[in-house]
Design an enzyme around this catalytic site. Sequence first.
Site, PDB file in Angstrom:
ATOM      1  CB  SER A  68      -8.490   0.255   5.868  1.00 51.14           C
ATOM      2  OG  SER A  68      -9.150   1.582   5.865  1.00 51.14           O
TER       3      SER A  68
ATOM      4  CB  SER B 263      -7.963   3.477   2.924  1.00 51.83           C
ATOM      5  OG  SER B 263      -7.319   2.775   3.822  1.00 51.83           O
TER       6      SER B 263
ATOM      7  CE  LYS C  66      -4.051   1.859   2.671  1.00 49.71           C
ATOM      8  NZ  LYS C  66      -4.671   1.414   3.934  1.00 49.71           N
TER       9      LYS C  66
END
Length: 527
Positions: A214, A190, A108
């Site tokens: 997330s 996310s 990420k």
Amino acid sequence: MAPKRLLLLFLRLIILTVPIITVKGQDDFTLAEATIEGLQRAFDENKLTSLQLVDFYLHRIENLNPLLRCILEINPDARVQAEGADRERRSNRHRRRSFMHGIPVLLKDSIDTNDEMNTTAGSYALLGSVAGRDAGVVEKLRKAGAVILGKASLTEWYSFRAFPIIPNGWCARGGQAQNPYVAGGDTCGSSSGSAISVAANMVSVSLGSETHGSIICPADYNSVVGFKPTVGLTSRAGVIPVLPKQDTIGPMARTVADAVHLLDAIVGFDPRDSEATSEAARFIPDGGYRQFLNEYGIMGKRLGVIRRPFFDTMNRSIVSAFENHLDLLRARGATIIDDLEIPNIDIISDPTASGELMLMQAEFKSSLNQYLKELRISSVRSLADIIEFNQMNPELEKLEEYGQHMFIESEKTNGIGEKERKAAEYLEKLSLDGFEKVMKEQKLDALVAPGISLAMTVLAIGGYPAISVPAGYQSNGMPFGICFGGLKGSEPKLIEMAYAFEQATRLRKPPFSQSFDLTSHFHFETA
Ligand SMILES: *[C@@H]1O[C@H](CO)[C@@H](O)[C@H](O)[C@H]1NC(C)=O
Ligand SMILES: *[C@@H]1O[C@H](CO)[C@@H](O)[C@H](O)[C@H]1NC(C)=O
């Protein structure tokens, strides 16, 4: 259960997973859907090299990323790292460092790397900043021999810039990421890019991070396994923070076993996140987590189900699939304790009422400022600088459209004072008198839930672990998962149940046939 009922059950499970797109033609890419154990076997038998695997993924990324927009950067060193892993494997001394040896991983874009890549949380504000060192989890990945393939997109700043206005999967640098199953479908966030890239076979596995759903939510919406470890089991050092009490870094993968191999490589003490990681390190079993990949792992488990208030608002097809899954869990030897209630669940589910949001705003500012201060090179050194950057670059950051109201609220806070300490104490009390009390009174091994309801509520505020496993598809093709969550350190039990469930159902399907022309399915601009 009578064989006929079992058969019916399995038929229903199969019907739930009829592929959304049926395509004739051959599957050109046998590397797609390959598991880590399968890849290691192919390496051992000299049928495949890490370099070939990296090239396969680079080719997929080149073709798919303009449509799916789930990857922000490719590591310019990835091929060199793969060659290094191949060379080391050929030499006699160390054949294989770990299961992750030579396996490509996407990170990420909030996880620091000490290389040519940027770490930006999807924002232009941090482009060109230099951390100057690897995040704790990246140090461990490199030691395990993994190849860092690149950085995955995310909802910009974890959507903390302007929740809920910033769309899931959108960031200024990457644009709008796409759900690979349903054109225009929600990607959730996310860790959206981490989920999509794994789902679409653009990498073997990826790392996401979770503060409040997330990892679990994008795993659920993109039909991959999401593993949210107990807070502190994995180091947060060198990762852009939100709320350290709840932030955790975890695997996203196509199978539970892949997620567990990645987890084994990244857990453990890190002197740069010493308090949380030393406390959680006592949970790590000798021999790691791989030993819990047990296909009979459901047998004898006591699982709780919380229906109120989640089931009322949930899609009927998800609920009815879940009822079938409960039958399957019972048939495999679990005891289901149904319809349990968590005290104060309405407060727990409301971040404003629980104080979680207020605490986040204060902690985000102080922990982000600390992170920015430690960067070796950066033109932004505080949240105030980032707010100003957005004001100076309204078009780049779509400021008119999305704003930055959460940043502005957060900037108004002033460290951790009396009010914030009280909020933290209250959240802890909600967990102790709620989730923990129910788990202990009912002697539960875990809670099991459809979708994301647990992850976004009781598990989030207490830093508890969870695993989401693909559990079916709605009639429009939208995926959904099943989530197992437990007390801190209960990863061994969660792995047993998630793995046994996955082996019994095998519901995950790749999003499109490998030879399918995506452009005829997705009608968004590729400009
Ligand atoms: C990092 O960002 C800079 C722009 O500041 C860019 O030139 C560079 O190519 C980026 N790195 C990678 C690996 O994409
Ligand atoms: C429920 O499912 C339908 C069709 O599968 C879909 O159109 C709708 O958006 C779903 N609703 C929710 C709340 O997920």
